[in-house]
Scaffold this motif. Structure first.
Motif, PDB file in Angstrom:
ATOM      1  N   ARG A 271       0.851  -1.206   0.000  1.00 18.91           N
ATOM      2  CA  ARG A 271       0.000   0.000   0.000  1.00 18.91           C
ATOM      3  C   ARG A 271       0.875   1.241   0.000  1.00 18.91           C
ATOM      4  O   ARG A 271       1.915   1.301   0.667  1.00 18.91           O
ATOM      5  N   SER A 272       0.439   2.247  -0.726  1.00 18.66           N
ATOM      6  CA  SER A 272       1.128   3.533  -0.672  1.00 18.66           C
ATOM      7  C   SER A 272       0.622   4.304   0.547  1.00 18.66           C
ATOM      8  O   SER A 272      -0.488   4.074   1.032  1.00 18.66           O
ATOM      9  N   ILE A 273       1.439   5.231   1.017  1.00 24.37           N
ATOM     10  CA  ILE A 273       1.007   6.066   2.146  1.00 24.37           C
ATOM     11  C   ILE A 273      -0.164   6.947   1.714  1.00 24.37           C
ATOM     12  O   ILE A 273      -1.006   7.322   2.523  1.00 24.37           O
ATOM     13  N   GLU A 274      -0.225   7.242   0.432  1.00 20.26           N
ATOM     14  CA  GLU A 274      -1.375   8.000  -0.089  1.00 20.26           C
ATOM     15  C   GLU A 274      -2.676   7.232   0.174  1.00 20.26           C
ATOM     16  O   GLU A 274      -3.684   7.806   0.586  1.00 20.26           O
ATOM     17  N   GLU A 275      -2.649   5.911  -0.043  1.00 18.40           N
ATOM     18  CA  GLU A 275      -3.823   5.083   0.238  1.00 18.40           C
ATOM     19  C   GLU A 275      -4.102   5.020   1.733  1.00 18.40           C
ATOM     20  O   GLU A 275      -5.256   5.076   2.170  1.00 18.40           O
ATOM     21  N   VAL A 276      -3.034   4.888   2.516  1.00 18.20           N
ATOM     22  CA  VAL A 276      -3.188   4.812   3.979  1.00 18.20           C
ATOM     23  C   VAL A 276      -3.847   6.089   4.494  1.00 18.20           C
ATOM     24  O   VAL A 276      -4.782   6.053   5.299  1.00 18.20           O
ATOM     25  N   ARG A 277      -3.346   7.229   4.029  1.00 21.84           N
ATOM     26  CA  ARG A 277      -3.927   8.510   4.448  1.00 21.84           C
ATOM     27  C   ARG A 277      -5.394   8.607   4.024  1.00 21.84           C
ATOM     28  O   ARG A 277      -6.253   9.054   4.786  1.00 21.84           O
ATOM     29  N   GLY A 278      -5.685   8.192   2.784  1.00 20.54           N
ATOM     30  CA  GLY A 278      -7.056   8.267   2.281  1.00 20.54           C
ATOM     31  C   GLY A 278      -8.021   7.458   3.139  1.00 20.54           C
ATOM     32  O   GLY A 278      -9.122   7.904   3.454  1.00 20.54           O
ATOM     33  N   ASP A 279      -7.595   6.241   3.528  1.00 16.58           N
ATOM     34  CA  ASP A 279      -8.456   5.391   4.355  1.00 16.58           C
ATOM     35  C   ASP A 279      -8.640   5.977   5.757  1.00 16.58           C
ATOM     36  O   ASP A 279      -9.733   5.912   6.327  1.00 16.58           O
ATOM     37  N   SER A 280      -7.573   6.536   6.312  1.00 19.91           N
ATOM     38  CA  SER A 280      -7.640   7.045   7.682  1.00 19.91           C
ATOM     39  C   SER A 280      -8.557   8.256   7.802  1.00 19.91           C
ATOM     40  O   SER A 280      -9.200   8.453   8.837  1.00 19.91           O
ATOM     41  N   TYR A 281      -8.598   9.061   6.762  1.00 16.31           N
ATOM     42  CA  TYR A 281      -9.408  10.278   6.817  1.00 16.31           C
ATOM     43  C   TYR A 281     -10.726  10.132   6.055  1.00 16.31           C
ATOM     44  O   TYR A 281     -11.386  11.126   5.770  1.00 16.31           O
ATOM     45  N   ARG A 282     -11.099   8.900   5.715  1.00 18.66           N
ATOM     46  CA  ARG A 282     -12.330   8.682   4.930  1.00 18.66           C
ATOM     47  C   ARG A 282     -13.562   9.211   5.667  1.00 18.66           C
ATOM     48  O   ARG A 282     -14.413   9.882   5.093  1.00 18.66           O
ATOM     49  N   GLN A 283     -13.654   8.924   6.952  1.00 17.40           N
ATOM     50  CA  GLN A 283     -14.821   9.374   7.723  1.00 17.40           C
ATOM     51  C   GLN A 283     -14.867  10.893   7.822  1.00 17.40           C
ATOM     52  O   GLN A 283     -15.943  11.489   7.779  1.00 17.40           O
ATOM     53  N   ASP A 284     -13.697  11.519   7.959  1.00 20.08           N
ATOM     54  CA  ASP A 284     -13.675  12.980   8.052  1.00 20.08           C
ATOM     55  C   ASP A 284     -14.158  13.606   6.746  1.00 20.08           C
ATOM     56  O   ASP A 284     -14.905  14.584   6.762  1.00 20.08           O
ATOM     57  N   ARG A 285     -13.727  13.052   5.620  1.00 22.57           N
ATOM     58  CA  ARG A 285     -14.178  13.593   4.331  1.00 22.57           C
ATOM     59  C   ARG A 285     -15.671  13.363   4.136  1.00 22.57           C
ATOM     60  O   ARG A 285     -16.391  14.226   3.620  1.00 22.57           O
ATOM     61  N   ALA A 286     -16.142  12.170   4.548  1.00 22.22           N
ATOM     62  CA  ALA A 286     -17.575  11.887   4.415  1.00 22.22           C
ATOM     63  C   ALA A 286     -18.392  12.851   5.281  1.00 22.22           C
ATOM     64  O   ALA A 286     -19.424  13.374   4.852  1.00 22.22           O
ATOM     65  N   MET A 287     -17.907  13.088   6.503  1.00 28.60           N
ATOM     66  CA  MET A 287     -18.604  14.017   7.397  1.00 28.60           C
ATOM     67  C   MET A 287     -18.645  15.421   6.794  1.00 28.60           C
ATOM     68  O   MET A 287     -19.667  16.118   6.861  1.00 28.60           O
ATOM     69  N   THR A 288     -17.547  15.833   6.175  1.00 23.51           N
ATOM     70  CA  THR A 288     -17.495  17.154   5.553  1.00 23.51           C
ATOM     71  C   THR A 288     -18.532  17.272   4.439  1.00 23.51           C
ATOM     72  O   THR A 288     -19.249  18.279   4.336  1.00 23.51           O
ATOM     73  N   MET A 289     -18.647  16.222   3.618  1.00 26.77           N
ATOM     74  CA  MET A 289     -19.604  16.258   2.511  1.00 26.77           C
ATOM     75  C   MET A 289     -21.044  16.270   3.031  1.00 26.77           C
ATOM     76  O   MET A 289     -21.895  17.003   2.514  1.00 26.77           O
ATOM     77  N   VAL A 290     -21.305  15.462   4.054  1.00 23.94           N
ATOM     78  CA  VAL A 290     -22.668  15.404   4.600  1.00 23.94           C
ATOM     79  C   VAL A 290     -23.065  16.759   5.190  1.00 23.94           C
ATOM     80  O   VAL A 290     -24.160  17.280   4.924  1.00 23.94           O
ATOM     81  N   LEU A 291     -22.171  17.341   5.991  1.00 25.79           N
ATOM     82  CA  LEU A 291     -22.492  18.613   6.624  1.00 25.79           C
ATOM     83  C   LEU A 291     -22.639  19.732   5.592  1.00 25.79           C
ATOM     84  O   LEU A 291     -23.489  20.612   5.737  1.00 25.79           O
ATOM     85  N   THR A 292     -21.805  19.698   4.552  1.00 24.51           N
ATOM     86  CA  THR A 292     -21.925  20.705   3.497  1.00 24.51           C
ATOM     87  C   THR A 292     -23.287  20.603   2.810  1.00 24.51           C
ATOM     88  O   THR A 292     -23.954  21.616   2.543  1.00 24.51           O
ATOM     89  N   THR A 293     -23.709  19.364   2.555  1.00 21.54           N
ATOM     90  CA  THR A 293     -25.028  19.153   1.936  1.00 21.54           C
ATOM     91  C   THR A 293     -26.142  19.665   2.849  1.00 21.54           C
ATOM     92  O   THR A 293     -27.094  20.313   2.396  1.00 21.54           O
TER      93      THR A 293
END
Length: 412
Positions: A271-293
């Motif tokens: 795994r690349s660290i780019e993938e690791v970072r993406g998985d670790s912050y997945r919930q934060d990004r999802a929360m950002t999209m939900v709240l923006t909506t």
């Protein structure tokens, strides 16, 4: 402009007034706190890890053959990985930064024999690396020295090895040794044995812990050791830094080469660290999209609610508008009337909403450990809602200005 006639007219529509006030108040409270949470999440996702992540990737090895030699395999694997064209450096590591899985320790400036109230004790993530660890991670050494080959020792389930030195992050150094340099100082932990001493030989600017939601995420200790099956027998994890534009090519070659070197194991977890970072912050990004909506939906509903209510009021006041027009009121006066009326209604909603905003923030602080809302969110939110109200009322108010005195007369 007289406010009394406006207030009198509003009091004749108490239900509509109450609905708009409540809608504006709830919208303001939710929008202010949601924007606050979104900006916090964005800041969290974009904060630097301290690593040069662009070319970093990790791969695991798990030996299954009866004669599998983990220690010999480590040396052979690292030599092979470092020889791959495009590889900058490689190291063994017990856990991967930002991966949400790892090891932590309590670090103290005094031994346990010193009373607890006289000691400083802080939590720290622990990364076990060899003398290539800092270069592989790409972290910046700001004080002291890097590890050398003489510092490195093996660590097994029954033997903690020989550990005399560690490197810590600046954030941890500031907590353990506030106001002074940490280099050359002694810290105490269970790393070398029960509450044993080790010397801080270096300080790195930043290196985040595996747990991105941890409040001590910047506090990390680098240990010059490699694990020989301390937790998982015959398993090893490698961290490799490649030239960023050749990372994908090097990842395939590393997996192929490790598989060829020893067929008595499984090579996995590439795994690349780019993938690791993406998985670790997945919930934060999802929360950002939900709240923006939610924010846009609430603002839209509130705006449409104001449009509907004012349109209703305009329809009910055709006679009043026509009479005012017949008495000489200009179109500007009619529009101003409705816009001031809306400003009063939304203003009352904003006043109630400011109380709700801080009340909602206190509830979030208590139940979700969020920080206090910065002072400027509430006035900025109030201004946004007031502007929204004025934009929403502009259309119905303009329609009211088109009512002619003659039409009003026919409605008598």
């Amino acid at each position: 402009m007289e406010f009394r006639p406006v207030l009198n007219a509003l009091m004749r529509n108490k239900t509509g007034l109450l609905l708009i006030v409540l809608q504006v108040a709830i919208t303001l409270a939710i929008v202010c706190n949601s924007v606050f949470i979104i900006l916090q999440r964005i800041e969290k996702v974009n904060r630097p890890s301290g690593m040069q992540e662009a070319g970093l990737f990790t791969v695991n090895s798990l030996g299954f053959a009866p004669d599998f030699d983990l220690q010999g395999s480590l040396r052979e694997d690292l030599d092979a990985l470092r020889s791959i064209p495009g590889v900058i450096d490689a190291t063994t590591i017990n856990s991967v930064p930002l991966s949400q899985g790892g090891w932590s320790e309590g670090i103290s400036d005094q031994p346990d024999s010193v009373p607890q109230e006289k000691r400083i004790r802080e939590g720290s993530a622990v990364y076990m690396v060899d003398e290539h660890g800092l270069n592989t991670l790409g972290v910046k050494l700001v004080a002291g020295r890097d590890f050398n080959a003489g510092d490195i020792s093996a660590r097994t389930k029954d033997d903690k090895g020989t550990l005399h030195s560690v490197i810590i992050t600046q954030a941890l150094a500031d907590k353990i040794f506030p106001g002074g340099s940490a280099v050359g100082k002694t810290i105490y932990s269970s790393l070398p044995g029960k509450n044993g001493p080790v010397t801080v030989v270096g300080v790195v600017e930043r290196l985040q812990a595996p747990w991105v939601g941890w409040d001590k995420v910047e506090q990390t200790t680098l240990v010059p050791q490699y694990s020989l099956g301390e937790f998982d027998a015959n398993s090893a994890r490698y961290l490799i830094r490649a030239e960023p534009d050749r990372r994908d090519e090097v990842m395939k070659e590393a997996e192929r080469k490790l598989g060829e070197i020893n067929t008595g194991r499984i090579v996995r977890g590439l795994r690349s660290i780019e993938e690791v970072r993406g998985d670790s912050y997945r919930q934060d990004r999802a929360m950002t999209m939900v709240l923006t909506t939610v924010i846009f939906a609430l603002l839209a509903v509130t705006g449409l609610g104001i449009v509907g209510m004012v349109s209703f009021w305009v329809t009910r006041r055709i006679k009043q508008i026509g009479t005012r027009r017949a008495l000489g009121a200009r179109r500007f006066d009619i529009r101003r009337y409705f816009m001031i009326e809306n400003l009063i209604v939304v203003g009352i909603g904003v006043a109630v909403g400011l109380v709700l905003t801080y009340g909602f923030n206190m509830w979030l602080m208590k139940h979700y450990e969020l920080p206090r809302l910065a002072w400027y969110y509430a006035p900025m939110g109030a201004l946004t809602v007031l502007l929204l109200g004025q934009l929403a009322v502009f259309g119905p108010a303009t329609r009211a200005t088109r009512v002619s005195p003659a039409v009003a007369t026919r409605t008598v």
